[in-house]
Design a protein around this motif. Structure first.
Motif, mmCIF file in Angstrom:
data_model
loop_
_atom_site.group_PDB
_atom_site.id
_atom_site.type_symbol
_atom_site.label_atom_id
_atom_site.label_comp_id
_atom_site.label_asym_id
_atom_site.label_seq_id
_atom_site.Cartn_x
_atom_site.Cartn_y
_atom_site.Cartn_z
ATOM 1 N N LYS A 1 -45.100 97.914 73.128
ATOM 2 C CA LYS A 1 -44.718 98.052 74.526
ATOM 3 C C LYS A 1 -43.772 96.931 74.952
ATOM 4 C CE LYS A 1 -49.198 100.073 75.771
ATOM 5 N NZ LYS A 1 -50.453 99.874 76.562
ATOM 6 N N ILE A 2 -44.009 95.736 74.396
ATOM 7 C CA ILE A 2 -43.227 94.560 74.760
ATOM 8 C C ILE A 2 -42.684 93.914 73.494
ATOM 9 C CG2 ILE A 2 -43.280 92.252 75.827
ATOM 10 C CD1 ILE A 2 -45.654 93.263 77.526
ATOM 11 N N PHE A 3 -41.416 93.527 73.531
ATOM 12 C CA PHE A 3 -40.777 92.781 72.440
ATOM 13 C C PHE A 3 -40.488 91.394 72.956
ATOM 14 C CE2 PHE A 3 -36.558 92.220 69.995
ATOM 15 C CZ PHE A 3 -37.187 91.488 68.999
ATOM 16 N N ASN A 4 -41.231 90.408 72.456
ATOM 17 C CA ASN A 4 -41.079 89.026 72.894
ATOM 18 C C ASN A 4 -40.406 88.209 71.798
ATOM 19 O OD1 ASN A 4 -42.113 86.669 74.805
ATOM 20 N ND2 ASN A 4 -42.538 86.063 72.689
ATOM 21 N N VAL A 5 -39.350 87.488 72.168
ATOM 22 C CA VAL A 5 -38.647 86.614 71.220
ATOM 23 C C VAL A 5 -38.821 85.176 71.686
ATOM 24 C CG1 VAL A 5 -36.503 86.128 70.014
ATOM 25 C CG2 VAL A 5 -36.965 88.449 70.847
ATOM 26 N N GLY A 6 -39.384 84.333 70.829
ATOM 27 C CA GLY A 6 -39.666 82.955 71.195
ATOM 28 C C GLY A 6 -38.866 81.968 70.366
ATOM 29 N N GLY A 7 -38.218 81.031 71.057
ATOM 30 C CA GLY A 7 -37.461 79.999 70.354
ATOM 31 C C GLY A 7 -35.997 80.301 70.198
ATOM 32 N N VAL A 8 -35.464 81.144 71.069
ATOM 33 C CA VAL A 8 -34.039 81.469 71.021
ATOM 34 C C VAL A 8 -33.213 80.188 71.176
ATOM 35 C CG1 VAL A 8 -32.196 82.684 72.230
ATOM 36 C CG2 VAL A 8 -34.400 83.794 71.874
ATOM 37 N N LEU A 9 -32.170 80.068 70.397
ATOM 38 C CA LEU A 9 -31.228 78.953 70.290
ATOM 39 C C LEU A 9 -31.625 77.949 69.204
ATOM 40 C CD1 LEU A 9 -30.309 78.238 74.036
ATOM 41 C CD2 LEU A 9 -29.183 79.758 72.409
ATOM 42 N N LEU B 1 -29.914 84.154 63.633
ATOM 43 C CA LEU B 1 -30.305 85.303 64.448
ATOM 44 C C LEU B 1 -29.731 85.235 65.856
ATOM 45 C CD1 LEU B 1 -32.090 87.887 64.525
ATOM 46 C CD2 LEU B 1 -33.975 86.440 65.322
ATOM 47 N N ASP B 2 -29.542 84.019 66.381
ATOM 48 C CA ASP B 2 -29.100 83.853 67.763
ATOM 49 C C ASP B 2 -27.725 84.477 68.028
ATOM 50 O OD1 ASP B 2 -31.338 82.457 68.641
ATOM 51 O OD2 ASP B 2 -30.535 80.534 67.973
ATOM 52 N N GLY B 3 -27.510 84.831 69.301
ATOM 53 C CA GLY B 3 -26.206 85.354 69.703
ATOM 54 C C GLY B 3 -26.128 86.862 69.586
ATOM 55 N N ASP B 4 -25.018 87.368 69.061
ATOM 56 C CA ASP B 4 -24.772 88.810 69.008
ATOM 57 C C ASP B 4 -25.829 89.554 68.197
ATOM 58 O OD1 ASP B 4 -22.453 88.745 70.578
ATOM 59 O OD2 ASP B 4 -21.195 88.291 68.845
ATOM 60 N N LEU B 5 -26.324 88.939 67.123
ATOM 61 C CA LEU B 5 -27.309 89.621 66.274
ATOM 62 C C LEU B 5 -28.610 89.865 67.027
ATOM 63 C CD1 LEU B 5 -26.728 87.681 62.922
ATOM 64 C CD2 LEU B 5 -25.968 89.995 63.497
ATOM 65 N N LEU B 6 -29.078 88.858 67.742
ATOM 66 C CA LEU B 6 -30.292 89.037 68.530
ATOM 67 C C LEU B 6 -30.040 89.966 69.707
ATOM 68 C CD1 LEU B 6 -33.206 88.470 69.055
ATOM 69 C CD2 LEU B 6 -32.574 86.291 70.113
ATOM 70 N N ALA B 7 -28.860 89.878 70.305
ATOM 71 C CA ALA B 7 -28.514 90.793 71.401
ATOM 72 C C ALA B 7 -28.618 92.241 70.943
ATOM 73 C CB ALA B 7 -27.109 90.489 71.908
ATOM 74 N N GLU B 8 -28.198 92.515 69.708
ATOM 75 C CA GLU B 8 -28.274 93.878 69.188
ATOM 76 C C GLU B 8 -29.724 94.328 69.022
ATOM 77 O OE1 GLU B 8 -27.201 97.596 67.971
ATOM 78 O OE2 GLU B 8 -25.949 96.047 68.911
ATOM 79 N N GLU C 1 -22.434 80.487 75.162
ATOM 80 C CA GLU C 1 -21.847 81.285 74.083
ATOM 81 C C GLU C 1 -22.900 82.120 73.366
ATOM 82 O OE1 GLU C 1 -19.954 80.268 69.730
ATOM 83 O OE2 GLU C 1 -19.408 78.966 71.409
ATOM 84 N N LYS C 2 -24.066 81.553 73.166
ATOM 85 C CA LYS C 2 -25.115 82.257 72.426
ATOM 86 C C LYS C 2 -25.927 83.199 73.316
ATOM 87 C CE LYS C 2 -25.764 78.572 69.007
ATOM 88 N NZ LYS C 2 -26.725 77.609 68.428
ATOM 89 N N LEU C 3 -26.116 82.830 74.581
ATOM 90 C CA LEU C 3 -26.989 83.607 75.449
ATOM 91 C C LEU C 3 -26.290 84.766 76.149
ATOM 92 C CD1 LEU C 3 -29.014 80.715 77.122
ATOM 93 C CD2 LEU C 3 -29.925 82.461 75.589
ATOM 94 N N THR C 4 -25.002 84.612 76.433
ATOM 95 C CA THR C 4 -24.295 85.602 77.240
ATOM 96 C C THR C 4 -24.465 87.041 76.740
ATOM 97 O OG1 THR C 4 -22.684 83.991 78.013
ATOM 98 C CG2 THR C 4 -22.036 86.305 78.118
ATOM 99 N N PRO C 5 -24.316 87.331 75.439
ATOM 100 C CA PRO C 5 -24.456 88.728 75.019
ATOM 101 C C PRO C 5 -25.867 89.284 75.132
ATOM 102 C CG PRO C 5 -24.189 87.293 73.111
ATOM 103 C CD PRO C 5 -23.924 86.454 74.318
ATOM 104 N N MET C 6 -26.860 88.406 75.350
ATOM 105 C CA MET C 6 -28.254 88.875 75.417
ATOM 106 C C MET C 6 -28.683 89.280 76.813
ATOM 107 S SD MET C 6 -30.192 85.975 73.139
ATOM 108 C CE MET C 6 -29.290 85.062 71.861
ATOM 109 N N TYR C 7 -28.082 88.672 77.837
ATOM 110 C CA TYR C 7 -28.634 88.772 79.188
ATOM 111 C C TYR C 7 -28.898 90.205 79.644
ATOM 112 C CZ TYR C 7 -27.833 83.779 80.099
ATOM 113 O OH TYR C 7 -27.862 82.415 80.072
ATOM 114 N N GLU C 8 -27.958 91.097 79.421
ATOM 115 C CA GLU C 8 -28.114 92.453 79.963
ATOM 116 C C GLU C 8 -29.238 93.229 79.293
ATOM 117 O OE1 GLU C 8 -25.002 95.386 78.885
ATOM 118 O OE2 GLU C 8 -24.081 93.726 77.792
#
Length: 207
Positions: free
Chosen positions: A136-144, A149-156, A182-189
């Motif tokens: 039900k929930i996908f939690n990602v801990g420790g981004v950056l 994995l960080d950035g576009d790959l995690l955003a995908e 740079e790393k967070l922007t593609p993830m926000y949406e």
């Protein structure tokens, strides 16, 4: 939301925390200093969240990566003992489990020596996405702190989860490279719930 096998899937930092105290200085070459305590505990944003969710009675899984070493086996056992599903937790054949040596002085202040280990090489190919789709929930801990994995790959990965109507949550860590935006922007949406602390939020926003 249709019935899912898991309430939450936790992906991200898994760390063996080695607590050493008291450390008020280091012995010189060939010297020795005595300790009052040396303890090993499970740690890391994602692993701690998985343990906490399981203690709250949530059906929890933890896909991801540890080393094929004693620390990795101990972390996996800690999760299993807490009834966290570790069927998606892979033991890397060559990389060591991420480890932090926590040096605690007589006043209780802490300093850290850190081995990035498997957290540095965790990549999409290590993630069993079928486990996430069953959650039900996908939690990602420790981004950056996960450079592979960080950035576009995690955003995908987050985008794919949202396409499955899965709630996404991200817990950010301090970015040693300073490339927060740079790393967070593609993830926000693709993030429903975002958890920076005050210092991290100030660094990210510049305010």
């Amino acid at each position: 939301m249709p019935d899912k096998k898991y309430d939450v899937a936790c992906l991200g930092l898994t760390v063996a925390d080695v607590l050493v105290k008291p450390v008020d200085g280091f012995p010189g070459p060939g010297g020795i200093k005595m300790l009052n305590a040396l303890e090993v505990h499970p740690g890391g944003n994602a692993l701690n969240t998985a343990l906490a969710c399981a203690k709250l009675g949530l059906s929890t899984s933890m896909p991801g990566l540890v080393g094929n070493d004693s620390f990795g086996k101990d972390l996996q056992q800690s999760l299993t003992d807490a009834s966290v599903d570790t069927s998606g937790l892979i033991a890397h054949p060559t990389e060591a489990t991420s480890t932090s040596i926590v040096l605690i002085n007589s006043e209780g202040e802490r300093g850290f020596l850190h081995l990035p280990g498997t957290n540095a090489v965790l990549a999409p190919e290590h993630v069993n996405f079928s486990i996430i789709t069953q959650s039900k929930i996908f939690n990602v801990g420790g981004v950056l702190l996960m450079p592979s994995l960080d950035g576009d790959l995690l955003a995908e990965l987050l985008k794919r989860a949202k396409a499955e109507n899965i709630i996404t949550a991200v817990d950010v860590a301090v970015d040693p490279s300073g490339k927060w935006g740079e790393k967070l922007t593609p993830m926000y949406e693709h993030i429903d719930y975002f958890f920076p602390n005050k210092m991290e939020a100030e660094q990210i926003t510049g305010r």
